[in-house]
Design a protein around this motif. Structure first.
Motif, PDB file in Angstrom:
ATOM      1  N   THR A  53       0.783  -1.237   0.000  1.00 47.81           N
ATOM      2  CA  THR A  53       0.000   0.000   0.000  1.00 47.81           C
ATOM      3  C   THR A  53       0.815   1.288   0.000  1.00 47.81           C
ATOM      4  O   THR A  53       0.266   2.357  -0.255  1.00 47.81           O
ATOM      5  CB  THR A  53      -0.928   0.027   1.228  1.00 47.81           C
ATOM      6  N   LYS A  54       2.128   1.211   0.269  1.00 46.37           N
ATOM      7  CA  LYS A  54       2.846   2.467   0.515  1.00 46.37           C
ATOM      8  C   LYS A  54       4.133   2.657  -0.275  1.00 46.37           C
ATOM      9  O   LYS A  54       4.762   3.701  -0.154  1.00 46.37           O
ATOM     10  CB  LYS A  54       3.172   2.584   2.017  1.00 46.37           C
ATOM     11  N   ASP A  55       4.526   1.675  -1.075  1.00 50.12           N
ATOM     12  CA  ASP A  55       5.822   1.785  -1.727  1.00 50.12           C
ATOM     13  C   ASP A  55       5.752   1.186  -3.128  1.00 50.12           C
ATOM     14  O   ASP A  55       5.571  -0.021  -3.284  1.00 50.12           O
ATOM     15  CB  ASP A  55       6.881   1.061  -0.893  1.00 50.12           C
ATOM     16  N   VAL A  56       5.918   2.026  -4.139  1.00 51.31           N
ATOM     17  CA  VAL A  56       5.861   1.558  -5.521  1.00 51.31           C
ATOM     18  C   VAL A  56       7.034   0.628  -5.821  1.00 51.31           C
ATOM     19  O   VAL A  56       6.900  -0.320  -6.596  1.00 51.31           O
ATOM     20  CB  VAL A  56       5.860   2.750  -6.497  1.00 51.31           C
ATOM     21  N   ARG A  57       8.184   0.875  -5.194  1.00 49.41           N
ATOM     22  CA  ARG A  57       9.334  -0.013  -5.416  1.00 49.41           C
ATOM     23  C   ARG A  57       9.020  -1.429  -4.950  1.00 49.41           C
ATOM     24  O   ARG A  57       9.447  -2.406  -5.571  1.00 49.41           O
ATOM     25  CB  ARG A  57      10.561   0.516  -4.670  1.00 49.41           C
ATOM     26  N   GLN A  58       8.279  -1.549  -3.847  1.00 48.65           N
ATOM     27  CA  GLN A  58       7.876  -2.872  -3.388  1.00 48.65           C
ATOM     28  C   GLN A  58       6.960  -3.542  -4.405  1.00 48.65           C
ATOM     29  O   GLN A  58       7.068  -4.745  -4.649  1.00 48.65           O
ATOM     30  CB  GLN A  58       7.166  -2.777  -2.037  1.00 48.65           C
ATOM     31  N   MET A  59       6.064  -2.755  -4.994  1.00 48.92           N
ATOM     32  CA  MET A  59       5.181  -3.311  -6.021  1.00 48.92           C
ATOM     33  C   MET A  59       6.002  -3.864  -7.183  1.00 48.92           C
ATOM     34  O   MET A  59       5.727  -4.955  -7.687  1.00 48.92           O
ATOM     35  CB  MET A  59       4.209  -2.235  -6.519  1.00 48.92           C
ATOM     36  N   GLU A  60       7.012  -3.106  -7.614  1.00 41.98           N
ATOM     37  CA  GLU A  60       7.877  -3.553  -8.705  1.00 41.98           C
ATOM     38  C   GLU A  60       8.631  -4.821  -8.314  1.00 41.98           C
ATOM     39  O   GLU A  60       8.765  -5.745  -9.126  1.00 41.98           O
ATOM     40  CB  GLU A  60       8.873  -2.451  -9.066  1.00 41.98           C
ATOM     41  N   SER A  61       9.120  -4.864  -7.085  1.00 41.57           N
ATOM     42  CA  SER A  61       9.871  -6.041  -6.633  1.00 41.57           C
ATOM     43  C   SER A  61       8.993  -7.284  -6.589  1.00 41.57           C
ATOM     44  O   SER A  61       9.429  -8.376  -6.966  1.00 41.57           O
ATOM     45  CB  SER A  61      10.472  -5.781  -5.244  1.00 41.57           C
ATOM     46  N   VAL A  62       7.761  -7.119  -6.127  1.00 41.72           N
ATOM     47  CA  VAL A  62       6.838  -8.253  -6.071  1.00 41.72           C
ATOM     48  C   VAL A  62       6.566  -8.789  -7.472  1.00 41.72           C
ATOM     49  O   VAL A  62       6.560 -10.007  -7.705  1.00 41.72           O
ATOM     50  CB  VAL A  62       5.513  -7.842  -5.386  1.00 41.72           C
ATOM     51  N   ILE A  63       6.356  -7.880  -8.430  1.00 40.67           N
ATOM     52  CA  ILE A  63       6.112  -8.288  -9.810  1.00 40.67           C
ATOM     53  C   ILE A  63       7.320  -9.062 -10.352  1.00 40.67           C
ATOM     54  O   ILE A  63       7.178 -10.110 -11.003  1.00 40.67           O
ATOM     55  CB  ILE A  63       5.829  -7.064 -10.702  1.00 40.67           C
TER      56      ILE A  63
END
Length: 457
Positions: free
Chosen positions: A310-320
């Motif tokens: 919910t709070k970090d776009v870099r985490q979203m990229e890493s998960v992908i």
């Protein structure tokens, strides 16, 4: 027909802000007319989508006002005629950055090629910063002084800062753009002092710079000599009407041990905060990142990821990237179980309001039992309470919409419709607003940590 389009553009220019016209409408070219359909060309896919979503009705209306004929419209990307010159957009001596500790003179800074405006996902959380950045980049006259973007790590301030650099250099290759972090600025200053090259340092930043993109200004906390030099540098650039962008995790008045002189200059221009992305924006970001990585994710998985990260776009990229790696290297099936496994490595479980808590609260308020929410009954009392439950559960829990739907024996699409219905009624129905406000208050009493400004509406 080309002349007609030029007349339409003039009419549109009278009805929208100058900056919006210059950024979105002016670049559009008339391509052709086939039957009743007019084909208009935009610079890129993002522009096509944005113009279609935001200006199509206005374009259609202006065409009708002038021609008294109703046309259909399609937007296409303008074909680019490539040549050898177009491959080199800017030369190595246009940009400067220091090594981490040793400066060996000017060298090319390789901006992240993905950090362009076209790949930035716009939502309510960042729309102001995005509009300010695009206007800053494309305007000859910027009337707001410096631009300071405030955001926590991973929310896009570096993306926008570098996007400005890309845009300016692509449009005006001769522009001298300096992109540097505050830490590198300090290290370069220290090296210049030690090696007696301070005049060269001042020349680089004060006279040979048209656009300064200075990242992580909060790093200068307590760095008194660097702050003094930066104040003089900013005075020189601003007096020469050069463009300056800063990024920071903290507003100037919250940065410890920052001089009043520097704080004043950082605060003198336009300040644009970037907030944590809302659910809809997170959903769009994850969808785009998956597409960029050629990963086909179901809406259910995207919904789950958007609910958890919910709070970090870099985490979203890493998960992908982790999902893609698992699929390619381990031949794993990308499903909800795999998504849950990967997400567990990125976030820690935190106490939160449960679906049962929301259901009990809603049932108590409407004086019905939980079985009524789960039933097939379409009585107005039950259906309204059911919709309210979905809305509150979506707002206050981290559960994906599919799980919320399952808790009341409904489909994924039905739950989405319920959420959107209440969201729409909040703008129109005062009675619904009062009900939601009361439930917000009760949830705040149950767990103050989940209470937000939005909840107080």
């Amino acid at each position: 027909m080309q002349e007609l389009w030029e007349e339409v553009k003039k009419k549109i220019a009278q009805r929208i802000p100058k900056n919006s016209y210059s950024l979105w409408i002016k670049p559009i070219q008339f391509l052709r007319k086939t039957g009743n359909t007019i084909y208009l060309g935009c610079p890129n896919k993002f522009s096509c989508k944005w113009v279609s979503e935001n200006f199509l009705d206005l374009i259609r209306e202006c065409f009708f006002d002038i021609s008294e004929h109703k046309f259909d419209f399609e937007f296409k990307v303008i074909p680019k005629h490539r040549d050898t010159k177009s491959k080199i957009l800017y030369s190595p001596d246009q940009m400067y950055i220091s090594d981490n500790f040793v400066v060996r003179g000017p060298k090319r800074l390789h901006l992240n090629q993905n950090f362009v405006f076209e790949k930035f996902v716009v939502g309510p959380c960042n729309e102001f910063a995005y509009n300010a950045s695009t206007t800053f980049a494309q305007s000859e006259e910027w009337n707001y002084g410096t631009l300071l973007m405030l955001a926590s790590p991973g929310l896009g301030k570096t993306h926008l800062s570098q996007a400005v650099g890309h845009w300016i250099l692509n449009k005006k290759p001769d522009t001298k753009v300096v992109y540097v972090t505050a830490e590198d600025f300090m290290n370069e200053l220290i090296h210049a002092i030690k090696t007696k090259q301070i005049d060269s340092f001042k020349e680089r930043y004060r006279k040979s710079c048209d656009v300064l993109l200075l990242e992580e200004i909060h790093f200068l906390s307590g760095k008194e000599k660097t702050q003094i030099e930066l104040v003089h540098t900013l005075d020189s650039l601003i007096n020469a009407k050069k463009k300056v962008i800063f990024t920071s995790c903290l507003p100037p008045n919250k940065i410890p041990n920052l001089s009043k002189q520097l704080s004043s200059r950082l605060s003198s221009g336009l300040i644009t905060p970037i907030n944590f992305p809302d659910y809809e924006t997170r959903f769009k970001i994850i969808s785009q990142k998956a597409k960029e990585n050629r990963l086909n994710l179901s809406d259910e998985i995207i919904d789950f990821l958007a609910s958890k990260i919910t709070k970090d776009v870099r985490q979203m990229e890493s998960v992908i990237k982790c999902l893609k790696a698992k699929a390619e290297l381990m031949k794993a099936k990308i499903d909800l179980d795999l998504a849950e496994e990967i997400v567990s490595h990125f976030i820690s479980p935190e106490p939160t309001i449960s679906l049962e808590d929301i259901m009990n609260l809603v049932c108590k308020y409407y004086k019905i039992d939980p079985d009524s929410l789960r039933s097939k009954s379409r009585k107005r009392l039950y259906s309204n309470a059911r919709n309210i439950y979905v809305y509150m559960a979506r707002k206050y829990t981290d559960k994906p919409i599919s799980e919320i739907a399952k808790s009341i024996n409904r489909t994924h699409s039905t739950a989405i419709h319920a959420f959107e219905k209440i969201k729409d009624l909040l703008e129109k129905d005062a009675n619904i607003r009062k009900q939601i406000a009361f439930l917000n208050h009760k949830i705040n009493e149950m767990n103050p940590s989940v209470f937000t400004d939005e909840a107080s509406e």
